[in-house]
Design a protein around this motif. Structure first.
Motif, short mmCIF file in Angstrom:
data_model
loop_
_atom_site.label_atom_id
_atom_site.label_comp_id
_atom_site.label_asym_id
_atom_site.label_seq_id
_atom_site.Cartn_x
_atom_site.Cartn_y
_atom_site.Cartn_z
N SER A 282 -16.10 -40.04 -34.13
CA SER A 282 -15.03 -40.01 -35.13
C SER A 282 -14.63 -41.45 -35.45
O SER A 282 -15.03 -42.40 -34.75
N ASP A 283 -13.85 -41.64 -36.51
CA ASP A 283 -13.44 -42.99 -36.88
C ASP A 283 -12.67 -43.66 -35.76
O ASP A 283 -12.84 -44.84 -35.48
N ARG A 284 -11.77 -42.90 -35.09
CA ARG A 284 -10.98 -43.49 -34.00
C ARG A 284 -11.88 -43.82 -32.81
O ARG A 284 -11.73 -44.88 -32.18
N GLU A 285 -12.82 -42.95 -32.49
CA GLU A 285 -13.76 -43.23 -31.40
C GLU A 285 -14.59 -44.46 -31.71
O GLU A 285 -14.83 -45.30 -30.83
N PHE A 286 -15.01 -44.58 -32.96
CA PHE A 286 -15.80 -45.75 -33.37
C PHE A 286 -14.98 -47.03 -33.23
O PHE A 286 -15.48 -48.06 -32.76
N GLN A 287 -13.70 -46.96 -33.61
CA GLN A 287 -12.82 -48.11 -33.47
C GLN A 287 -12.67 -48.50 -32.00
O GLN A 287 -12.75 -49.69 -31.65
N VAL A 288 -12.47 -47.52 -31.13
CA VAL A 288 -12.31 -47.80 -29.70
C VAL A 288 -13.61 -48.38 -29.12
O VAL A 288 -13.57 -49.31 -28.31
N LEU A 289 -14.75 -47.85 -29.54
CA LEU A 289 -16.04 -48.39 -29.07
C LEU A 289 -16.15 -49.87 -29.41
O LEU A 289 -16.54 -50.69 -28.56
N ARG A 290 -15.82 -50.24 -30.64
CA ARG A 290 -15.93 -51.64 -31.05
C ARG A 290 -14.95 -52.53 -30.27
O ARG A 290 -15.27 -53.67 -29.93
N MET A 291 -13.79 -52.00 -29.97
CA MET A 291 -12.80 -52.78 -29.21
C MET A 291 -13.25 -52.95 -27.76
O MET A 291 -13.08 -54.02 -27.17
N ILE A 292 -13.82 -51.90 -27.17
CA ILE A 292 -14.37 -52.01 -25.82
C ILE A 292 -15.47 -53.07 -25.80
O ILE A 292 -15.54 -53.92 -24.91
N ALA A 293 -16.35 -53.01 -26.80
CA ALA A 293 -17.48 -53.94 -26.86
C ALA A 293 -17.03 -55.37 -27.07
O ALA A 293 -17.74 -56.31 -26.70
N SER A 294 -15.85 -55.55 -27.66
CA SER A 294 -15.34 -56.91 -27.87
C SER A 294 -14.67 -57.48 -26.63
O SER A 294 -14.19 -58.61 -26.63
N GLY A 295 -14.62 -56.67 -25.55
CA GLY A 295 -14.11 -57.17 -24.27
C GLY A 295 -12.69 -56.76 -23.94
O GLY A 295 -12.14 -57.19 -22.93
N LYS A 296 -12.08 -55.91 -24.76
CA LYS A 296 -10.70 -55.49 -24.52
C LYS A 296 -10.65 -54.40 -23.44
O LYS A 296 -11.53 -53.55 -23.36
N THR A 297 -9.59 -54.44 -22.63
CA THR A 297 -9.39 -53.40 -21.63
C THR A 297 -8.75 -52.17 -22.28
O THR A 297 -8.26 -52.23 -23.41
N VAL A 298 -8.76 -51.06 -21.53
CA VAL A 298 -8.14 -49.84 -22.04
C VAL A 298 -6.67 -50.07 -22.34
O VAL A 298 -6.15 -49.62 -23.37
N LYS A 299 -5.98 -50.81 -21.48
CA LYS A 299 -4.56 -51.09 -21.69
C LYS A 299 -4.35 -51.93 -22.95
O LYS A 299 -3.44 -51.66 -23.75
N GLU A 300 -5.18 -52.94 -23.15
CA GLU A 300 -5.06 -53.79 -24.34
C GLU A 300 -5.32 -52.99 -25.62
O GLU A 300 -4.64 -53.17 -26.63
N ILE A 301 -6.31 -52.10 -25.57
CA ILE A 301 -6.62 -51.26 -26.73
C ILE A 301 -5.44 -50.35 -27.04
O ILE A 301 -5.03 -50.18 -28.20
#
Length: 209
Positions: A149-168
């Motif tokens: 989904s769009d939100r899942e895709f956004q979270v994937l890109r943020m994880i890949a950029s090095g952000k933690t779950v809390k930061e996301i």
């Protein structure tokens, strides 16, 4: 012609107005620098086209696109992005965008895209059109990230950029539990097992800069 420019950088908005004004002498502009302001402009006024930045503060351009299409399903929307076409173009077009351009596109291509979209067409660059045609010809299998989904895709890109779950969670205003749920869904849909696998996959698929 009425054009709404939604971008959080005033200098960039000014450049767009100058470029479009060269091609369309009789044009009226509206400007928005946030998601709520964009939605308010569209709710209150009629526009021939909305030019939308995909990286608006507080809410992704894809989320805004979906909100706008629910509000006015027939509204033509051209997405502008600093991200390469490989990352967002297909997803944007599937979500109802009338066109997708990178911010590195030359002014003449912007004029062409606006002219075609206002006339009722859709616009993609020649390179993207060729890539889509080649994919169809070869029967290319849909990549795993296209199932997100769009939100899942956004979270994937943020994880890949090095952000933690809390930061996301803090950045997109969700709970840590909700982001963790998205991460679990991403792993399930992509068939991957760890965060390291997700990061490796995102870089191999060119989903991050």
């Amino acid at each position: 012609m009425r054009v709404l420019i939604a971008d959080d950088h005033a200098v960039f908005r000014r450049g767009l107005k100058e470029t479009i004004g060269e091609a369309f002498p009789r044009v009226a502009f509206g400007e928005a620098n946030s998601a709520p302001e964009t939605l308010e402009h569209v709710r209150l006024h009629d526009w021939d086209i909305v030019i939308l930045d995909i990286s608006m503060p507080g809410k992704s351009g894809l989320d805004i696109l979906n909100d706008l299409k629910r509000l006015r399903p027939k509204l033509p929307i051209l997405l502008l992005s600093m991200h390469p076409e490989e990352q967002y173009a297909r997803r944007a077009l599937r979500s109802g965008a009338s066109g997708y351009l990178t911010k590195e596109s030359v002014p003449e291509e912007l004029k062409l895209a606006v002219r075609k979209i206002v006339a009722g067409g859709r616009y993609v660059s020649a390179s993207l059109a060729e890539r889509l045609a080649n994919d169809l010809r070869r029967g290319v299998e849909v990549p795993a990230h296209e199932l997100l989904s769009d939100r899942e895709f956004q979270v994937l890109r943020m994880i890949a950029s090095g952000k933690t779950v809390k930061e996301i969670a803090e950045e997109i205003d969700l709970s840590v539990k909700t982001v963790s749920t998205y991460r679990a869904r991403i792993l399930e849909k992509t068939g991957l097992r760890t965060t390291a696998d997700l990061i490796r996959y995102a870089f191999q698929a060119q989903l991050v800069d």
